[in-house]
Design an enzyme around this catalytic site. Sequence first.
Site, PDB file in Angstrom:
ATOM      1  N   LYS A   1     -12.455 -23.152  19.542  1.00 13.93           N
ATOM      2  CA  LYS A   1     -13.494 -22.260  18.996  1.00 13.93           C
ATOM      3  C   LYS A   1     -12.943 -20.860  18.706  1.00 13.93           C
ATOM      4  CE  LYS A   1     -17.014 -21.264  21.721  1.00 13.93           C
ATOM      5  NZ  LYS A   1     -16.343 -22.012  22.735  1.00 13.93           N
TER       6      LYS A   1
ATOM      7  N   THR B   1      -9.767 -20.041  18.354  1.00 13.98           N
ATOM      8  CA  THR B   1      -8.765 -20.221  17.311  1.00 13.98           C
ATOM      9  C   THR B   1      -9.423 -20.250  15.936  1.00 13.98           C
ATOM     10  OG1 THR B   1      -7.388 -21.481  18.851  1.00 13.98           O
ATOM     11  CG2 THR B   1      -6.912 -21.749  16.503  1.00 13.98           C
TER      12      THR B   1
ATOM     13  N   ARG C   1     -14.903 -12.301  22.997  1.00 14.49           N
ATOM     14  CA  ARG C   1     -15.002 -11.938  24.416  1.00 14.49           C
ATOM     15  C   ARG C   1     -13.615 -11.762  25.022  1.00 14.49           C
ATOM     16  NH1 ARG C   1     -17.707 -16.827  26.919  1.00 14.49           N
ATOM     17  NH2 ARG C   1     -16.440 -17.788  25.297  1.00 14.49           N
TER      18      ARG C   1
ATOM     19  N   LYS D   1      -8.366 -23.719  32.415  1.00 12.92           N
ATOM     20  CA  LYS D   1      -8.672 -23.569  30.991  1.00 12.92           C
ATOM     21  C   LYS D   1      -7.588 -22.796  30.243  1.00 12.92           C
ATOM     22  CE  LYS D   1     -12.479 -22.086  27.961  1.00 12.92           C
ATOM     23  NZ  LYS D   1     -11.870 -21.001  27.207  1.00 12.92           N
TER      24      LYS D   1
ATOM     25  N   ALA E   1     -20.589 -18.776  29.517  1.00 19.22           N
ATOM     26  CA  ALA E   1     -21.811 -19.303  28.900  1.00 19.22           C
ATOM     27  C   ALA E   1     -22.462 -20.402  29.725  1.00 19.22           C
ATOM     28  CB  ALA E   1     -21.509 -19.827  27.499  1.00 19.22           C
TER      29      ALA E   1
ATOM     30  N   PHE F   1     -18.603 -21.982  25.096  1.00 21.62           N
ATOM     31  CA  PHE F   1     -18.876 -23.415  25.222  1.00 21.62           C
ATOM     32  C   PHE F   1     -19.626 -23.946  23.994  1.00 21.62           C
ATOM     33  CE2 PHE F   1     -18.281 -22.413  29.875  1.00 21.62           C
ATOM     34  CZ  PHE F   1     -17.033 -22.998  29.945  1.00 21.62           C
TER      35      PHE F   1
ATOM     36  N   PHE G   1      -5.803 -32.041  13.648  1.00 19.41           N
ATOM     37  CA  PHE G   1      -4.678 -32.472  14.477  1.00 19.41           C
ATOM     38  C   PHE G   1      -3.832 -33.435  13.653  1.00 19.41           C
ATOM     39  CE2 PHE G   1      -7.139 -30.665  17.818  1.00 19.41           C
ATOM     40  CZ  PHE G   1      -6.292 -30.458  18.894  1.00 19.41           C
TER      41      PHE G   1
ATOM     42  N   TRP H   1      -4.740 -23.373  13.112  1.00 22.10           N
ATOM     43  CA  TRP H   1      -3.774 -23.412  14.217  1.00 22.10           C
ATOM     44  C   TRP H   1      -2.351 -23.451  13.664  1.00 22.10           C
ATOM     45  CZ3 TRP H   1       0.122 -26.575  15.967  1.00 22.10           C
ATOM     46  CH2 TRP H   1       0.582 -26.353  17.280  1.00 22.10           C
TER      47      TRP H   1
END
Length: 558
Positions: A73, A75, A96, A107, A275, A303, A384, A412
Amino acid sequence: MSFLTDIEIAQACEKKKITEIAAAAGIDEKYLEQYGNYKAKVDYSLLKDLAGRPDGKLILVTAITPTPAGEGKTTTSVGLTDGLRKIGKNAVVALREPSLGPVFGIKGGAAGGGYAQVVPMEDINLHFTGDFHAIGAANNLLAAMLDNHIQQGNALGIDPKAITWKRAVDMNDRQLRHIVDGLGGRMQGVPREDGFEITVASEVMAVLCLSSSISDLKARCGRIIVGYTYGGKPVTAHDLKAEGAMAALLKDAIKPNLVQTLEGTPAFVHGGPFANIAHGCNSIMATRMALKLADYAVTEAGFAADLGAEKFMDIKCRMAGLKPSAVVIVATVRALKYHGGVPKAELGTENLEALEKGLPNLLQHVSNVKNVYGLPCVVAVNAFPTDTAAELAMVESKCRDLGVNVALSEVWAKGGEGGRALAEEVVRLCEQPNDFRFSYDLDTSIDEKLKAICTKVYHADGVELDANAKKQLKQLTELGFDKLPICMAKTQYSFSDNPALLGAPKGFTITVRNLKVCAGAGFIVALTGDIMTMPGLPKVPAAERIDVDENGVITGLF
């Protein structure tokens, strides 16, 4: 073929001086407070001076229900903003700050990934400009003043068994969840049960993120309820004369932080509530600065859309008077196959049956954004190498059936260049009229608001309150807090309060076991399932891989 790690990519980047970034954003140097060459705080007086300027378009980036496969998210938020600038748009991103708990836990950091990151990545993921330390200090000053008041005679009649304020530390430390303190004799304090929350779960974090000014910050600090008297009357930070000192500790922390993306795009990184246990959005002041300085302001909420986006709409937008123009829902083929029952180790193999089984999770989030909140959205499929043409075609087809376009996001691997298609779709959506609305009205009762969130957003059959929560609901209603919005504390791994229920489960009920008013933040927290406000470290924490060499170069951050 070997790939550079996120930290290697970030360290290889030739960063611009923060004064250049500020100039590109239209921020005069007089508003800057530099923290070295590559980060700065922006004085809140800038907002007053820009008050007459129209706002840009506000774009929210959210995601499907998270899985161990990852969604990307942050990224996507960074890459989309870089992509908007690639197609000639004036764009700024507002994110954030990461918490040290996840950085050293499971994480990892929250500065984006690959070629869509904010830098300096190590600083942002560690101490940054000291905001979290200031928030923890303000939280613990209030705790110290509370216990000192009891020790010094307890003139307010505070019941030690009815204290709701906890201490805070920005680390995953399960040992501190439940403690007994004040031991050691009469002069060492009053013995009582106590506990710690992670700093991002502190109400002070929410207060900082929801404040519109330093005076608003101080007033909100004063309204924080720390406990109750023997007679059941709330005791506030104002009663303890604590809000002035708390605001003094936070006077710099409330100023938004300015950094940059790998491509030199201005980025605000400020505030960091989780969140799943808090409201999960960056600060209102940072978002407002982005809106005043750019034609397109991209922000994220933590999230999945059932948590971060719901709170972004129902709490942040409502309090700040914000109106989003478009929503981006991030998904990966790998994560959708996980929701369809495929083990993590097998996600790289084409599996259309599992993908079709997992797609309802994405489609339910899409439906919520469109039908509950009345906003246009696009699905960003975070690409991906293992994704197959057939899998991507299936995602696109199912979304088209709901009238939603899909954009392949390659940020990415390619940075802003890989975000062009997503950026063009977002610009198109921003020009569409929308019927933005909330999922509930404030003037309804606490249980009606809970029911609205649980049935409309989670698609539960209903909500049940245990005996403790029913007692708290009655008390909060009698005290006049029943018209506040609700901040749900719920597992991030499922629409339900059971993390094992993947996909888009049906036939479940949400159980609320605790209701707590955060009068300073201005919402009621409803704790569901076994959610905790102090996480623990995993069996093999990320901290074991983090190191620094004799030149001060950090490795192992991700």
